[in-house]
Scaffold this motif. Sequence first.
Motif, PDB file in Angstrom:
ATOM      1  N   ALA A   1       0.816  -1.209   0.000  1.00  0.00           N
ATOM      2  CA  ALA A   1       0.000   0.000   0.000  1.00  0.00           C
ATOM      3  C   ALA A   1       0.854   1.265   0.000  1.00  0.00           C
ATOM      4  O   ALA A   1       0.590   2.209  -0.757  1.00  0.00           O
ATOM      5  N   ASP A   2       1.895   1.297   0.847  1.00  0.00           N
ATOM      6  CA  ASP A   2       2.726   2.500   0.925  1.00  0.00           C
ATOM      7  C   ASP A   2       3.451   2.776  -0.387  1.00  0.00           C
ATOM      8  O   ASP A   2       3.620   3.935  -0.789  1.00  0.00           O
TER       9      ASP A   2
ATOM     10  N   ARG B   1      -4.700   4.550   2.097  1.00  0.00           N
ATOM     11  CA  ARG B   1      -3.950   3.392   2.595  1.00  0.00           C
ATOM     12  C   ARG B   1      -4.910   2.317   3.120  1.00  0.00           C
ATOM     13  O   ARG B   1      -4.755   1.128   2.829  1.00  0.00           O
TER      14      ARG B   1
END
Length: 368
Positions: free
Chosen positions: A318-319, A359
Amino acid sequence: MTTTIPVAGGAFAPYEVVVGRGLLKAAGAEVAALKPTRAFIVSDETVAAIHGETVRASLAAAGLATGIVTVPAGEASKSFEQLEAVLDRLLAKGLDRKSMVVALGGGVVGDLAGLAAALFMRGVDFVQIPTTLLAQVDSSVGGKTAIDTPRGKNLIGAFHQPRRVLADIEALATLPVRQVRSGWAEVLKHGLICDAAFFDWLGNEGAAGAQGDPDALERAVIRSVEIKARIVGEDEKEAGRRALLNLGHTFGHALEAELAFDETLTHGEAVALGCAMAFRYSARQGLCPAAEAERAEAGIRAAGLPTRLSDVEHGFAADALIARMAGDKKAEGRRLTLILARAVGDAFTDKNVDAETMRAFLIEEGAA
């Protein structure tokens, strides 16, 4: 029979997109009508082997001095290395400011050749002859030209409008089914942003186009170009409404960059997945009904295109995706900018998407 669609805006010279059959053989007359001193073809090795001689012979028959330069097929050719090679070849062949570049191929060739034309002698004219569905309905119209960098897709480029676009439906018959479906994603996108009835047609009577039916493809190309021409005419440099054409692209470009632009996802597949994600994100934020997100996803999946991260044989963090999205050229001040939706056929731009909310969404979608 051909259909001619005008593209006109206050900031650029008007031109025409011609959609029909047999246009590769007629390319010489179309290009000669624009009165260049020479017309030099830029193509990739695959397309040149199939269509290069047809177009070269047509240009020669129209009395134009011509030649051809090829680059390797694939996204990797949208690079500084290949851009330099194309420009060097144009210089070596003695082209001047009245010469014309002819981009023969898919989106990669169109973007690369268009940027080369924008830079050569501070800008020469070029003609787009798109040979993929994706290029015919999207990248050949509107003047966006670019190359990629390891930091992201299409980050180095220029707006440089073509003088004419020749979209030959017969050229699509040589495409693998996966490439037709990849282009179909951009067709679906046009319906999703501003024409719900068109989107529904694509999933019903027009569905055969995703399998290569020429009549359905021709109608889909014409309507897609009409939509894009109208939007480009209103907003050439993406200051407002044109940004809607990026539905699915912020997600899609991030996925492509994380995959290092390999063959895991084609551009169209990434856009299709991105469109589905944009609709689901919109629904989860209460911006559109869940039923509309399901309607969009069903239409995309029915065409054989991916709609979920689990459809891709690759894990995503996600990051890492958020970092890619924050570095997208549409982002402002590192805030996340997304094209979201209120319903099928009703998209809008949100320039202040919260990274933490995103996120959480990506983790729900299956990212680590």
